[in-house]
Design a protein around this motif. Sequence first.
Motif, PDB file in Angstrom:
ATOM      1  N   VAL A  52       0.844  -1.129   0.024  1.00  0.00           N
ATOM      2  CA  VAL A  52      -0.005  -0.067  -0.050  1.00  0.00           C
ATOM      3  C   VAL A  52       0.797   1.133   0.112  1.00  0.00           C
ATOM      4  O   VAL A  52       0.568   2.265  -0.786  1.00  0.00           O
ATOM      5  CB  VAL A  52      -0.982  -0.002   1.123  1.00  0.00           C
ATOM      6  N   ASP A  53       1.817   1.324   0.741  1.00  0.00           N
ATOM      7  CA  ASP A  53       2.821   2.514   0.909  1.00  0.00           C
ATOM      8  C   ASP A  53       3.636   2.566  -0.431  1.00  0.00           C
ATOM      9  O   ASP A  53       3.737   3.657  -0.928  1.00  0.00           O
ATOM     10  CB  ASP A  53       3.826   2.439   1.969  1.00  0.00           C
ATOM     11  N   ALA A  54       4.076   1.507  -1.021  1.00  0.00           N
ATOM     12  CA  ALA A  54       4.739   1.533  -2.384  1.00  0.00           C
ATOM     13  C   ALA A  54       3.876   2.132  -3.224  1.00  0.00           C
ATOM     14  O   ALA A  54       4.116   3.171  -4.198  1.00  0.00           O
ATOM     15  CB  ALA A  54       4.993   0.027  -2.583  1.00  0.00           C
ATOM     16  N   VAL A  55       2.315   1.907  -3.374  1.00  0.00           N
ATOM     17  CA  VAL A  55       1.647   2.429  -4.431  1.00  0.00           C
ATOM     18  C   VAL A  55       1.321   4.103  -4.217  1.00  0.00           C
ATOM     19  O   VAL A  55       1.373   4.711  -4.875  1.00  0.00           O
ATOM     20  CB  VAL A  55       0.154   1.654  -4.415  1.00  0.00           C
ATOM     21  N   LYS A  56       1.479   4.256  -2.713  1.00  0.00           N
ATOM     22  CA  LYS A  56       1.263   5.509  -2.348  1.00  0.00           C
ATOM     23  C   LYS A  56       2.071   6.565  -2.827  1.00  0.00           C
ATOM     24  O   LYS A  56       2.341   7.485  -3.233  1.00  0.00           O
ATOM     25  CB  LYS A  56       1.109   5.759  -0.792  1.00  0.00           C
ATOM     26  N   VAL A  57       3.685   6.093  -2.697  1.00  0.00           N
ATOM     27  CA  VAL A  57       4.799   6.612  -3.174  1.00  0.00           C
ATOM     28  C   VAL A  57       4.799   6.783  -4.711  1.00  0.00           C
ATOM     29  O   VAL A  57       4.902   7.851  -5.237  1.00  0.00           O
ATOM     30  CB  VAL A  57       6.241   5.980  -2.720  1.00  0.00           C
ATOM     31  N   ALA A  58       4.230   5.936  -5.590  1.00  0.00           N
ATOM     32  CA  ALA A  58       4.333   5.889  -6.819  1.00  0.00           C
ATOM     33  C   ALA A  58       3.112   6.906  -7.041  1.00  0.00           C
ATOM     34  O   ALA A  58       3.305   7.615  -8.373  1.00  0.00           O
ATOM     35  CB  ALA A  58       3.978   4.394  -7.401  1.00  0.00           C
ATOM     36  N   ARG A  59       1.968   7.026  -6.545  1.00  0.00           N
ATOM     37  CA  ARG A  59       0.954   7.932  -6.936  1.00  0.00           C
ATOM     38  C   ARG A  59       1.590   9.343  -6.753  1.00  0.00           C
ATOM     39  O   ARG A  59       1.041  10.243  -7.512  1.00  0.00           O
ATOM     40  CB  ARG A  59      -0.270   7.472  -6.001  1.00  0.00           C
ATOM     41  N   MET A  60       2.148   9.526  -5.725  1.00  0.00           N
ATOM     42  CA  MET A  60       2.669  10.621  -5.420  1.00  0.00           C
ATOM     43  C   MET A  60       3.473  11.372  -6.390  1.00  0.00           C
ATOM     44  O   MET A  60       3.496  12.222  -6.937  1.00  0.00           O
ATOM     45  CB  MET A  60       3.236  10.894  -4.230  1.00  0.00           C
ATOM     46  N   LYS A  61       4.371  10.213  -6.963  1.00  0.00           N
ATOM     47  CA  LYS A  61       5.367  10.793  -7.970  1.00  0.00           C
ATOM     48  C   LYS A  61       4.635  11.128  -9.336  1.00  0.00           C
ATOM     49  O   LYS A  61       4.667  11.871 -10.028  1.00  0.00           O
ATOM     50  CB  LYS A  61       6.394   9.790  -8.217  1.00  0.00           C
TER      51      LYS A  61
END
Length: 131
Positions: A52-61
């Motif tokens: 979930v956190d990996a997806v959040k980082v990708a979405r932020m970028k």
Amino acid sequence: DLRVVTKRQPSAQEWQALRFAWRICAHVKSNTVLFTAADRTLAIGAGQMSRVDAVKVARMKADSIGPDVLKGSVAASDAFFPFRDGLDAVASAGATAVVHPGGSVRDQEVIAAADEHGLAMVLTGRRHFRH
């Protein structure tokens, strides 16, 4: 040994993007979830403690590039989704298909979540986990 485990099969364009995403995923540090089109990487979330956190980082970028960058993308994860929340996050980001190794005791729960979201899911049976 790529194996489709969802009700929906990937389209030809999604297959191309999934293969590309899986190749890119092999070269990124773990724990990774990344999003691609058939010919380019759109966003990478790596080094996180959870999918979930990996997806959040990708979405932020991706959001820093512009709105809806991930809409219609595919996602790849270097290791299995241990819970459905990671898959829910991938769907919420705009991906239409996902590739990952599989092998979680909760694979059926994650596959059911993919079916609920209308995603195509492909299992590889092999991890890219790199530390």
